[in-house]
Design an enzyme around this catalytic site. Structure first.
Site, PDB file in Angstrom:
ATOM      1  N   LYS A  42       0.845  -1.205   0.000  1.00 24.11           N
ATOM      2  CA  LYS A  42       0.000   0.000   0.000  1.00 24.11           C
ATOM      3  C   LYS A  42       0.881   1.256   0.000  1.00 24.11           C
ATOM      4  CE  LYS A  42      -0.190  -0.175   5.040  1.00 24.11           C
ATOM      5  NZ  LYS A  42      -0.979  -0.581   6.216  1.00 24.11           N
ATOM      6  N   ARG A  67     -10.107  -0.486  15.140  1.00 25.86           N
ATOM      7  CA  ARG A  67     -10.182   0.214  13.862  1.00 25.86           C
ATOM      8  C   ARG A  67     -11.210  -0.439  12.939  1.00 25.86           C
ATOM      9  NH1 ARG A  67      -4.543   1.027  10.566  1.00 25.86           N
ATOM     10  NH2 ARG A  67      -4.828  -1.208  10.187  1.00 25.86           N
ATOM     11  N   TYR A  84      13.254  30.917   6.413  1.00 26.59           N
ATOM     12  CA  TYR A  84      12.077  31.591   6.959  1.00 26.59           C
ATOM     13  C   TYR A  84      12.141  31.709   8.481  1.00 26.59           C
ATOM     14  CZ  TYR A  84       9.994  30.931   2.367  1.00 26.59           C
ATOM     15  OH  TYR A  84       9.739  30.963   1.025  1.00 26.59           O
ATOM     16  N   MET A 125       9.853  24.861   1.084  1.00 27.25           N
ATOM     17  CA  MET A 125       9.056  23.963   0.239  1.00 27.25           C
ATOM     18  C   MET A 125       9.915  23.122  -0.703  1.00 27.25           C
ATOM     19  SD  MET A 125       5.846  24.802  -2.288  1.00 27.25           S
ATOM     20  CE  MET A 125       4.896  25.693  -1.076  1.00 27.25           C
TER      21      MET A 125
HETATM   22  C1  LIG Z   1      -0.054  -1.445   6.929  1.00 26.96           C
HETATM   23  C2  LIG Z   1      -0.538  -2.760   7.455  1.00 26.96           C
HETATM   24  C3  LIG Z   1       0.350  -3.836   7.600  1.00 26.96           C
HETATM   25  C4  LIG Z   1       1.855  -3.707   7.434  1.00 26.96           C
HETATM   26  O1  LIG Z   1       2.394  -3.187   8.638  1.00 26.96           O
HETATM   27  P1  LIG Z   1       3.980  -3.032   8.893  1.00 26.96           P
HETATM   28  O2  LIG Z   1       4.065  -2.567  10.292  1.00 26.96           O
HETATM   29  O3  LIG Z   1       4.456  -1.993   7.939  1.00 26.96           O
HETATM   30  O4  LIG Z   1       4.586  -4.357   8.672  1.00 26.96           O
HETATM   31  C5  LIG Z   1      -0.187  -5.054   7.952  1.00 26.96           C
HETATM   32  N1  LIG Z   1      -1.505  -5.215   8.184  1.00 26.96           N
HETATM   33  C6  LIG Z   1      -2.384  -4.196   8.073  1.00 26.96           C
HETATM   34  C7  LIG Z   1      -3.825  -4.429   8.344  1.00 26.96           C
HETATM   35  C8  LIG Z   1      -1.931  -2.937   7.727  1.00 26.96           C
HETATM   36  O5  LIG Z   1      -2.802  -1.917   7.645  1.00 26.96           O
END
Ligand SMILES: *Cc1c(COP(=O)(O)O)cnc(C)c1O
Length: 369
Positions: free
Chosen positions: A39, A137, A263, A312
Site C-alpha cells: 500500500k 479500527r 524563513y 518547500m
Molecule cells: C499497513 C498494514 C500492515 C503492514 O504493517 P507493517 O508494520 O508496515 O509491517 C499489515 N496489516 C495491516 C492491516 C496494515 O494496515
C-alpha cells in the site's frame, strides 16, 4: 523517464534487497504464507515496480489500501491477488466482486451488500472475516463472534475463507500482545467450528518478528520488507536497506557572521559560514518538522548540519567542512550514512511516515529488478 528539468532530488530503490527481505520474513516464520504489504506506493518505493519484483516469489496476496491500488496492480499485469486491508466504500464493492479481489467484512451490512452483488453477478466472493481483538479500527467485536456462523450461513455467495485481525502494540506492549494472541487463537478455533478458513492472519512486521501465533498461517509484512525493523529481533540485522534519498547542491556561498538562514531567521550564523543550498524540501516529503532538530545531510563523506527551517523546495546545510563543493554535487538524505530511523526520530515521527511521504515529484530509480 523524461522530466521537465534535471531532477533536483530522487529516490534510489534496490528491488533485490526487497526480495531478500521477503526471504528473511519467510525464514523467520517457516511454513507461513506471505502477503507483502505494498500500500501507499509500496511505502514510497513505487507500487508497480515492487509488486512486479515480488510477484513471482510465491506470495499469496498483495496488501493494498483501496481499490485504486488494486486496479493499478492488475493494470500492471501483476498476477498475485490484491487484498484490500481496510474497509471498502459501498461504491468500491462492485469492482471488488467483479475482479475477485479479496476484501474483509466487519459488519453485517457489508456482508449483505457483498452477498447481493455477488448473487447479482453469479459469483462466489472469497472474503475474510475481520475480528477486532484490540485495534479498535475495524472488525466484529467479541460479543458478535458466536453469532457469525448463523448470520453468514444465509449468504451462499460469500466464501468465508479467512479470518484477519491486527496488533495495535506488538512493538511496544508484550503483555497486551500475548493476551491478544490467546484471544485471536481462541476466536479462530471457535469460528473454525462453522467456517473452513484457508487463511488466518494477524501479524504485520512487528508481530512476525517477535511472536509466534498459534493457528496463524499467513503474515502481512510491510516495513520490514523495506529494510526497517520495528522491533529488536534476531532477524533485524539480516534486513537490508532498500531505499536511498538523494538531492543535489544548487548553490555554494559563504554567509557572514550574524546572517539569518531561511524563513523566520530561526538560525543566525555565529561565524562566517560556508553554506550549500540543496534542491529538496517539504513538498518532496522531506519533513518540515526536521527544522532546527539537529538533522543532518551527508555530502562528500562529511556529516553536514541542516540550518534553519526546511522550505518547500530547498534546504540549507552548513558545509564549512566540505572541501571542493560545487553546484550539482550529490547529497545523501537517507541512505547508508543517514538511516531513515534517524530521520524519523529527529522529525518526531515514525519511519513508516517518512517513507510514505516521499512525494511524486521524486523520480524513482530502480536497481536489482
Ligand atoms: C499497513 C498494514 C500492515 C503492514 O504493517 P507493517 O508494520 O508496515 O509491517 C499489515 N496489516 C495491516 C492491516 C496494515 O494496515
Amino acid at each position: 523517464m523524461t522530466h521537465d528539468s534535471p531532477p533536483r532530488a530522487w529516490v534510489d530503490v534496490d528491488l533485490a534487497a526487497i526480495r531478500r527481505n521477503l526471504e528473511t520474513a519467510c525464514r523467520a516464520l517457516p511454513g507461513t504464507q506471505m502477503m507483502p504489504v505494498v500500500k501507499a506506493g509500496a511505502y514510497g518505493h513505487g507500487l508497480e515496480a515492487v509488486a512486479r519484483a515480488l510477484d513471482m516469489e510465491g506470495v499469496t496476496f498483495f496488501g493494498v489500501a483501496n481499490t485504486g491500488e488494486a486496479r493499478r496492480l492488475s493494470r500492471a499485469g501483476v498476477r498475485t491477488r490484491p487484498f484490500i486491508l481496510g474497509p471498502a466504500f459501498p461504491e468500491e464493492r462492485e469492482e471488488i466482486v467483479l475482479n475477485g479481489w479479496c476484501a474483509t467484512i466487519s459488519t453485517m451490512e457489508e456482508a449483505q451488500h457483498y452477498q447481493s452483488l455477488a448473487a447479482m453477478y453469479g459469483k462466489t466472493l472469497p472474503i475474510h472475516l475481520c475480528i477486532d481483538t484490540g485495534m479498535g479500527r475495524a472488525g466484529f467485536l467479541p460479543d458478535e463472534w458466536a453469532g457469525l456462523g448463523d448470520a453468514l450461513e444465509a449468504m451462499p455467495n460469500l466464501l468465508i475463507d479467512g479470518v484477519v485481525s491486527h496488533f495495535p502494540s506488538a512493538d511496544e506492549d508484550p503483555v497486551f500482545t500475548e493476551v491478544q494472541i490467546r484471544e485471536y487463537a481462541d476466536a479462530v478455533s471457535l469460528l473454525g467450528n462453522r467456517f473452513r478458513f484457508r487463511f488466518c492472519h494477524i501479524s504485520s512486521s512487528a508481530g512476525l518478528l517477535a511472536y509466534k501465533v498459534p493457528g496463524a498461517n499467513l503474515a502481512r509484512p510491510g516495513l520490514m520488507l523495506y529494510g526497517v525493523s520495528p522491533v529488536a529481533s534476531p532477524w533485524s540485522d539480516a534486513l537490508l536497506p532498500t531505499l536511498k534519498l538523494f538531492s543535489r547542491v544548487t548553490l555554494v556561498r559563504t554567509l557572514p557572521a550574524g546572517h539569518g538562514v531561511a524563513y523566520g531567521r530561526t538560525f543566525i550564523t555565529d561565524r562566517p559560514t560556508k553554506v550549500a543550498t540543496i534542491g529538496i524540501g517539504y513538498a518532496d516529503g522531506w519533513p518540515r518538522h526536521l527544522s532546527n532538530r539537529g538533522a543532518r545531510v551527508w555530502i562528500h563523506g562529511c556529516s553536514c548540519p541542516m540550518l534553519g527551517r526546511v522550505t518547500m523546495d530547498q534546504i540549507i546545510a552548513d558545509v564549512t567542512n566540505v572541501p571542493f563543493l560545487v553546484p550539482g554535487d550529490e547529497v545523501e538524505l537517507i541512505g547508508s550514512h543517514i538511516p531513515v530511523t534517524e530521520v524519523a526520530e529527529r522529525a518526531g515521527t515514525i519511519p513508516w511516515e517518512i517513507l510514505t511521504s516521499l512525494g511524486p515529484r521524486l523520480p524513482r530509480v530502480y536497481h536489482g529488478a
